[in-house]
Design a protein around this motif. Structure first.
Motif, PDB file in Angstrom:
ATOM      1  N   GLU A  43       6.351  -9.529   2.998  1.00 53.45           N
ATOM      2  CA  GLU A  43       5.774  -8.198   2.905  1.00 53.45           C
ATOM      3  C   GLU A  43       5.483  -7.890   1.439  1.00 53.45           C
ATOM      4  OE1 GLU A  43       7.235  -3.709   3.796  1.00 53.45           O
ATOM      5  OE2 GLU A  43       7.770  -5.255   5.217  1.00 53.45           O
ATOM      6  N   THR A  46       3.731  -2.196  -2.071  1.00 57.98           N
ATOM      7  CA  THR A  46       2.557  -1.328  -2.195  1.00 57.98           C
ATOM      8  C   THR A  46       2.823  -0.294  -3.278  1.00 57.98           C
ATOM      9  OG1 THR A  46       3.401   0.156  -0.513  1.00 57.98           O
ATOM     10  CG2 THR A  46       1.928  -1.589   0.237  1.00 57.98           C
ATOM     11  N   TYR A  67      -5.881   7.236  -5.219  1.00 58.48           N
ATOM     12  CA  TYR A  67      -5.160   5.999  -4.884  1.00 58.48           C
ATOM     13  C   TYR A  67      -5.578   4.860  -5.815  1.00 58.48           C
ATOM     14  CZ  TYR A  67      -9.242   4.191  -2.340  1.00 58.48           C
ATOM     15  OH  TYR A  67     -10.479   3.733  -2.008  1.00 58.48           O
ATOM     16  N   SER A  71      -3.134   2.821  -8.367  1.00 53.71           N
ATOM     17  CA  SER A  71      -3.158   1.360  -8.450  1.00 53.71           C
ATOM     18  C   SER A  71      -3.396   0.922  -9.896  1.00 53.71           C
ATOM     19  CB  SER A  71      -4.247   0.807  -7.536  1.00 53.71           C
ATOM     20  OG  SER A  71      -4.310  -0.589  -7.611  1.00 53.71           O
ATOM     21  N   ARG A  74      -0.218   1.247 -11.834  1.00 56.00           N
ATOM     22  CA  ARG A  74       0.714   0.149 -11.554  1.00 56.00           C
ATOM     23  C   ARG A  74       0.263  -1.138 -12.241  1.00 56.00           C
ATOM     24  NH1 ARG A  74       4.966  -0.284  -7.948  1.00 56.00           N
ATOM     25  NH2 ARG A  74       5.251   1.801  -8.739  1.00 56.00           N
ATOM     26  N   ASP A 104      -6.187  -4.630  -0.976  1.00 53.92           N
ATOM     27  CA  ASP A 104      -6.632  -3.511  -0.140  1.00 53.92           C
ATOM     28  C   ASP A 104      -7.620  -4.029   0.898  1.00 53.92           C
ATOM     29  OD1 ASP A 104      -5.167  -1.679  -1.627  1.00 53.92           O
ATOM     30  OD2 ASP A 104      -6.853  -1.156  -2.928  1.00 53.92           O
ATOM     31  N   LYS A 110     -11.626  -2.377  -4.698  1.00 54.86           N
ATOM     32  CA  LYS A 110     -10.856  -3.315  -5.534  1.00 54.86           C
ATOM     33  C   LYS A 110     -11.611  -3.677  -6.807  1.00 54.86           C
ATOM     34  CE  LYS A 110     -10.592  -6.117  -2.013  1.00 54.86           C
ATOM     35  NZ  LYS A 110     -11.075  -5.285  -0.919  1.00 54.86           N
TER      36      LYS A 110
END
Length: 127
Positions: A43, A46, A67, A71, A74, A104, A110
């Motif tokens: 997994e 996220t 979002y 991302s 991160r 994604d 992306k």
């Protein structure tokens, strides 16, 4: 995560109240359990909605969604060298990521996220 349920039990003739899986149904149950085990092992972490969004790079032409900016935040953390703790099954693993995967679904932007990352952290020039 994909959850597969086992096929219904087939009744065996001549034995009231007892059931037995056919060989094909047994293979399907084993495959479903294997998929469940594999998805738990692999997994991917996220970006949670609690991560504050990064500011959009000034040179980026367009508008990033919230979002995408989370991302980007991160990815900037990863580029800067940070430690993450990920829950894997019943235990936690701490690691310092090197690189990453933007996975994604199709159409989520992306390419825009990666262009924003390049614009936010341009390579140093060798003047």
């Amino acid at each position: 995560r994909v959850r597969a349920s086992p096929p219904p039990m087939a009744k065996r003739k001549g034995a009231p109240g007892r059931s037995k899986l056919s060989a094909e149904d047994g293979r399907a149950v084993i495959a479903a359990r294997l998929r469940k085990d594999m998805s738990a092992m692999f997994e991917l972490p996220t970006v949670p909605p609690t991560v504050p969004p990064a500011p959009q790079p000034a040179a980026f032409r367009g508008t990033l969604f919230a979002y995408q900016r989370r991302s980007l935040a991160r990815m900037l953390e990863i580029e800067g060298g940070t430690t993450f703790t990920v829950q894997i099954g019943v235990r936690s693993e701490t690691f310092v990521p090197k690189g990453g995967v933007v996975a994604d679904t199709v159409g989520m932007g992306k390419t825009a996220q990666l262009i924003a990352l390049l614009l936010a952290r341009p390579p140093a020039r060798d003047d």
